[in-house]
Design an enzyme around this catalytic site. Structure first.
Site, PDB file in Angstrom:
ATOM      1  N   GLY B 162      47.628  31.573  34.939  1.00 32.74           N
ATOM      2  CA  GLY B 162      48.148  30.429  36.115  1.00 32.74           C
ATOM      3  C   GLY B 162      49.621  31.150  35.811  1.00 32.74           C
ATOM      4  CE  LYS B 235      47.720  34.330  41.429  1.00 32.15           C
ATOM      5  NZ  LYS B 235      46.465  33.719  42.076  1.00 32.15           N
ATOM      6  CD  GLU B 273      43.728  36.059  39.756  1.00 30.70           C
ATOM      7  OE1 GLU B 273      44.187  35.553  38.814  1.00 30.70           O
ATOM      8  OE2 GLU B 273      44.392  33.979  40.203  1.00 30.70           O
ATOM      9  CG  ASN B 288      42.410  31.424  38.572  1.00 31.28           C
ATOM     10  OD1 ASN B 288      42.944  31.658  37.387  1.00 31.28           O
ATOM     11  ND2 ASN B 288      43.060  31.921  39.145  1.00 31.28           N
ATOM     12  NE  ARG B 290      43.023  27.017  37.613  1.00 32.04           N
ATOM     13  CZ  ARG B 290      43.962  28.295  38.207  1.00 32.04           C
ATOM     14  NH1 ARG B 290      44.036  27.317  40.025  1.00 32.04           N
ATOM     15  NH2 ARG B 290      44.721  28.751  38.001  1.00 32.04           N
ATOM     16  CB  VAL B 293      48.954  27.300  43.842  1.00 31.91           C
ATOM     17  CG1 VAL B 293      49.522  26.907  44.577  1.00 31.91           C
ATOM     18  CG2 VAL B 293      48.774  26.876  41.971  1.00 31.91           C
TER      19      VAL B 293
END
Lengths: 167, 495, 495, 167
Positions: B162, B235, B273, B288, B290, B293
């Site tokens: 993150g 980001k 990513e 990631n 999960r 965002v």
């Protein structure tokens, strides 16, 4: 009625007159015919004679007015000429080199000691707030003549961290 | 079904919305200062889990599991951040008979270590960026790696993610201070000081691929997102689709992402990513495991609800998306309580007033409300503003319009920064790399003053000061002008 | 291009949003009480056009044209209602060298008279409901028609529209009072007392078809909307697509609509309204030669922006929509300042507080804000809440969720009524006709009291009264409890 | 502390006690443990001991409290027992058959004359407001003993329109 506006380091003479509907306002050299209406507690509907319309958000703190437009925020101090004189004197006697915490947080690291000479932009203290480490930098060159915090300590917004004396 | 959301802020609200639409009841958890946070207000039940610091509340597995059992929850959704990528948490849920709304603990473990995941990706034929093969704790090993592959390199917290706990190093002199800073952040944020280093790809873009799988072996990709625009490796703006990915490249990226996810038997939502060089070569960066965002940009373009899919998959249902196709373009701006004019310093405090953007093609995933006090303890995200329109140019114009409507009074936000970004010619032309924002920050954060609008603002302030001195109230809508009334009430801006 | 919007409220805001996204500057017009209305706040320029009554402001063609010329506008968008279907207004714009954002004055004239439009539709092979061929002013002619086709019949203001000035008559005794009432309303709303009557189709649905044409002879239909749910002949909920229209029927409806619009050389957006019996036979009712209140449901499902298309067509551009296809389902609820528990009595006044619905698939086309005083002079619409989701069931669930989030304090609204409707089994099954709401009104407006929530509310009120008597303030988020402070400030709910 | 709540025609005995954190409240026969926090000026975060959470909007006008929940609004009058006695007496002496305008508007038509006998539900006056004609009906049967308005007149909210005497 006459005022002095202080904005971006300038002092601008202001005059305000009430008309049958709206106001006549002088800002520096320019005169405006203005219509201003409340739209709730913070929003103001501002209109010039040619129809130009702005939605402003207004917040006042003492004589400081914060006016937010769609893409910018203007901070302006509106005082009558007498009060302004008093303020000028205060500014000259002001605290100068006190570096304060702009938000509450935890001191992660103190990077200077009493007596250190620092350049403008030198790192002084690392403050952790909102999951980020923020390095607080010297706003001017000088000598660190007081360090008020140590690593691990939590501080409130406005707390004095370091004091720098001019060279 | 009753779902406990082990998170706070906008993502907890997002999950509550999905649950409510599915007819599931919801349990919020809250730390002491979050008693009146939006995610608590919107939940059917709310359970206290400790004091303000995350490590004593939102990171306390024991207290969250205990809250779930007391509330009678059947499942736990971790959101993102906090415990979302903590395999021990996933295991603790399963051990207590609770559904963990996410992938298996094994998948989290496999992808959680940057070094292990690289090895597994290389074995699966997924391209990776040259880097260390093991996490290290000594500076000497970092220095040796830097000498070996040459600067620039990236140093990252091994247990991180993150965008927290990482530094870019271009000059030899910066190597040691960067190592120290990352080690310190790794320890304080993730409880593990091990770090990791990799070669830096020049002028790269950050492209990521959304995957979604069920527990029956079905796994598919749902297009890519463009996440190149970052500030300090965080980001700040995301798009779907990427303006530089065509259908052929999308297929290649998708195949790679499915291969990567299948290599760790992945199910639920996940994101691969990648870094992409100017030559359109891409390298696996991390997965990631999960919800991301920026998942809403994918949702708006592909017409799906990723959180509902997560919940369905977690219950053991098979994927049944039918024939989905992307349509139009979506852009997300992360609206933070930060002051762009003061180098993005956090700006917590009381939100005295908000005017929210509304109307066609605008989605605001909010986590706050007018009258809320943004606490100092957590991530400064206020909301995610997402705009969808038929073309990228339309989406940018719509975002600019929405940002003009979005007004917050009481704290500073990143809204003016995004307004400037949406008008930047290089953004319009999609000509940027991951360093774009940091290079153009001065231009994007300089004070703007429209034609005469400063004079107008000064005139308005002067009238308000004048009226105050005259003890007269402004005419309100419908009032006859110059009605005399209690001045202090009308103009003092306090709650 | 600079566009003057000859309207107020949510539709003026809607048009301003489209203009802003297209880079056009906007001019609002306002009556005296609208000085601080949202459409004024969002415009680039604002021009006063007279006092509160519409006939002295928003219906004054001369003042609006004058404002447009003073402001230097190039075009005028009429919105809906007010002058939107006034051919004289369209002609006045053209005469003054202004673009009228709508169809030609000839098309408005042709469709504006219920009787002339029926004749032209019959000539074009479009099916119509049996009715009078000419508007009448005497009761005898209405009575004769009623004897001829048999009751029930509808009596309507000949110059009317938008559900104003019409009455349903089922019993002979009601015929004369209904005639008098419609005549009176026709005179006061439309300045012309002529009325018109037609046969009433039993248990009908109200289905309408969106058309869009350019000035180069291109005209297409963009699917149908279901507008059956009406109260006192006013639409309150609209959907796209209609749950009872399949692809074959959509094609038939679309062909009919294109034939009808071409018969009057139509361009810009327009709507062909139909009645459909339980046998799925449909009859042309009228054409609305303007943007429709419920246009957003079509926009969300078809992924287009009808207001932008209107503006492009008005500039003489050719339609270039490409290959558009419907996707998912959208529902709109018209949120009014009316009290459902008091037979929908208007509820104007100060909006002290609003919590707006946000998040995925929610669009709120708003016309008001927190702190706004809803005036008594105009339509009571506060906003249109539109939800879009992959299926009708998902859209209903999403609407229910959005309505829970939508809170208004200070005035009464129709939100509780819609919450009840969204949970009604017949609505879920799409089993309704145009009389459904009036028949089920008692059930849909009865006071609801969730499990023990009345006791909870009483307990909360008692605590707040207790705290007041103790001069103690409630703990705020983050405060230590029982902080003593100025009580009157904290609990007195005034602006 | 003891109160009387009046809701939907009932009088409910109430007791409120402050705890170390939160409150203990009796509503009629039931006791609740309640935690109540402010979320801005109108919103209240309400929580029961079992975790049940409600977001309430609160507005007070004198002793009348309006509490809005997600799908309903509860009006309740909270008074101490002494004030209640006074109120009861006022109610009994109250104005009874006064029919008032619930919103400002224009009188389109007056449908009754002084001396008319009316049934419950009979149309009295047609008031135009917000583009709609609204028929104001008799809340009870009786004799019209006063008509205060005529067609064409505009009225303010709360204006008396007609008075009906009980039969």
């Amino acid at each position: 009625m006459k005022f002095i506006a202080r904005h971006a380091g300038e002092e601008i003479p202001i005059e305000v007159e009430r008309l049958a509907s709206g106001y006549r306002v002088r800002v520096g050299e320019r005169w405006f015919i203005v219509d201003l209406a409340e739209a709730g507690r913070f929003l103001r509907s501002f209109r010039l004679e040619d129809g130009t319309q702005l939605a402003l958000i207004h917040h006042r703190d003492g004589t400081m007015h914060e006016i937010s437009l769609a893409d910018s925020t203007v901070h302006v101090d509106i005082t009558d000429p007498l009060s302004l004189k008093r303020k000028r004197i205060e500014d000259e006697m002001g605290a100068g080199g006190a570096i304060r915490a702009l938000m509450p947080g935890r001191i992660v690291r103190v990077m200077v000691h009493k007596g250190d000479a620092v350049r403008k932009g030198a790192g002084l203290v690392v403050l952790e707030a909102m999951k980020m480490e923020n390095e607080i930098q010297a706003p001017t060159e000088g000598i660190v003549d007081e360090v008020f915090v140590e690593a691990g300590q939590t501080v409130e917004s406005g707390a004095e961290l370091v004091h720098i004396a001019a060279l | 079904m009753k779902v406990l959301i082990a998170n706070r802020g906008e993502i907890a609200v997002r999950v509550i919305r999905a649950c409510r639409e599915l007819g599931y009841s919801t349990v919020a958890v809250y730390s002491e200062p979050d008693r009146a946070a939006l995610h608590v207000l919107y939940a059917d039940q709310a359970m206290p889990i400790g004091p303000a610091p995350s490590r004593e509340s939102y990171l306390r597995i024991d207290r969250i599991i205990d809250a779930a059992k007391k509330a009678g929850a059947d499942a736990i959704h971790p959101g993102y951040g906090f415990l979302a990528e903590n395999a021990s948490f996933a295991r603790a849920c399963i051990d207590e008979g609770l559904i963990f709304v996410g992938p298996s603990a094994e998948s989290i473990d496999a992808m959680g270590s940057k070094t292990e995941s690289r090895q597994r990706m290389q074995a699966a034929g997924v391209p990776v960026v040259p880097g260390l093969t093991e996490p290290v704790r000594s500076f000497d090993e970092i220095a040796a790696f830097a000498r070996n592959v040459g600067l620039p390199i990236m140093i990252k917290a091994s247990a991180g993610g993150g965008g927290k706990g990482l530094r870019f190093v271009e000059r030899e002199d910066d190597l040691h201070p960067a190592f120290e800073r990352v080690t310190s952040e790794a320890q304080s944020f993730f409880g593990d000081s091990a770090v990791y280093a990799e070669k830096f790809i020049a002028s790269p873009r950050h492209i990521e691929v959304q995957v979604l799988g069920d527990q029956h072996g079905n796994l598919l990709h749902i297009g890519e997102r463009e996440c190149t625009l970052q500030r300090r490796h965080q980001k700040v703006v995301e798009e779907c689709p990427s303006p530089i990915v065509d259908e052929a490249l999308r297929q290649k990226l998708g195949d790679m992402a499915v291969r990567a996810a299948k290599a760790v038997n992945y199910y639920s939502t996940g994101t691969i990513e990648c870094l992409m060089g100017p030559d359109r070569q891409f390298y696996f960066l991390e997965m990631n495991t999960r919800l991301q965002v920026e998942h809403p940009v994918t949702e708006m373009v592909w017409g799906i609800d990723l959180v509902k899919e997560q919940l369905r998959v977690a219950r053991g249902e098979k994927l049944a998306l039918g024939d989905i196709k992307p349509s139009g373009h979506a852009i997300e701006c992360r609206i933070y309580a930060e002051d762009p004019s003061r180098n993005f310093a956090p700006s917590p405090g009381l939100i005295r007033y908000m005017n929210l953007p509304q109307g066609p093609g605008v989605r605001n995933d909010n986590g706050v409300y007018s009258g809320y006090i943004v606490p100092v303890f957590y991530d400064p995200m206020l909301s995610k503003l997402i705009c969808h329109a038929p073309t990228r140019a339309d989406a940018i114009a719509r975002m600019r319009r929405a940002l003009i409507e979005y007004r917050v009074e009481g704290i500073e936000t990143t809204i003016p920064f995004f307004t400037a970004l949406m008008s930047h010619p290089d953004f319009a032309a999609a000509k940027f790399d991951t360093g774009f924002l940091d290079r153009n920050l001065a231009e994007l954060t300089k004070e703007r003053s429209g034609n005469g609008s400063v004079d107008a603002a000064i005139a308005a302030a002067a009238i308000l000061a004048f009226e105050e001195s005259q003890q007269v109230r402004l005419p309100e809508n419908g009032d006859s002008p110059w009605k005399h009334a209690g001045r202090a009430e009308a103009l003092k801006d306090r709650l």
